[in-house]
Design an enzyme around this catalytic site. Structure first.
Site, PDB file in Angstrom:
ATOM      1  CB  SER A  99      -0.986   0.022   1.169  1.00 58.08           C
ATOM      2  OG  SER A  99      -0.330   0.245   2.384  1.00 58.08           O
ATOM      3  CE  LYS A 102      -3.486   1.981   4.507  1.00 60.91           C
ATOM      4  NZ  LYS A 102      -3.094   1.091   3.455  1.00 60.91           N
TER       5      LYS A 102
END
Length: 172
Positions: A51, A95
């Site tokens: 990710s 993130k």
């Protein structure tokens, strides 16, 4: 004669016991220091997965995460953060913050199958997080804005692998 010898042995044992207690207290203080530092100041974290490619490696990077910025609400768009997953509280994810409360965020809904865009206003007390690799990231596009309380810290330094050693900085 015997009592003098017993006193000598007793003094030796007393000295050994005092030394053991002193060393045990030193180790206990050190472990307390490590616990406080790890919980409230800074902690190493192993991150892996696709990710955050290309910023972080697929096979795993060790990064340093400082916990003070989130407590002082000093997180800003572009920062890489460690977040407790809103879907699975046992899981921690890494993130990038793309929007803070009050921001309007426009994003591609599912880049694998279309280029349809949506816009969302980030509600009060929340942030919008996404992975750098939008094709392989499970993030706010799926679970929505994340409550600020789920932010555990801000990543600031990569310490492993050696060829990637250095500051993570803010993504532009």
């Amino acid at each position: 004669m015997m009592s003098g010898r017993l006193r000598s042995v007793a003094a030796q044992w007393k000295s050994i016991a005092r030394e053991a207690v002193d060393r045990t207290l030193l180790v206990a203080k050190f472990l307390c220091f490590l616990h406080v530092t790890n919980t409230y100041v800074c902690t190493p974290c192993l991150v892996h997965g696709p990710s955050m490619l290309p910023t972080l490696n697929l096979t795993g990077d060790v990064i340093l995460v400082e916990r003070i910025s989130t407590c002082l609400e000093k997180v800003a768009p572009g920062d890489i953060v460690l977040v407790r997953s809103p879907e699975n509280p046992r899981k921690l994810v890494t993130k990038r913050v793309l929007g803070m409360e009050g921001d309007r965020v426009t994003f591609v809904v599912d880049p694998k199958i279309s280029d349809r865009y949506e816009s969302v206003n980030v509600p009060k007390g929340h942030v919008w997080v996404q992975g750098d690799n939008i094709y392989a990231s499970h993030d706010s596009r799926q679970f929505g804005p994340v409550p600020y309380g789920l932010l555990l810290g801000k990543a600031f330094y990569r310490i492993w692998p050696p060829d990637g050693f250095g500051s993570l900085g803010r993504g532009e």
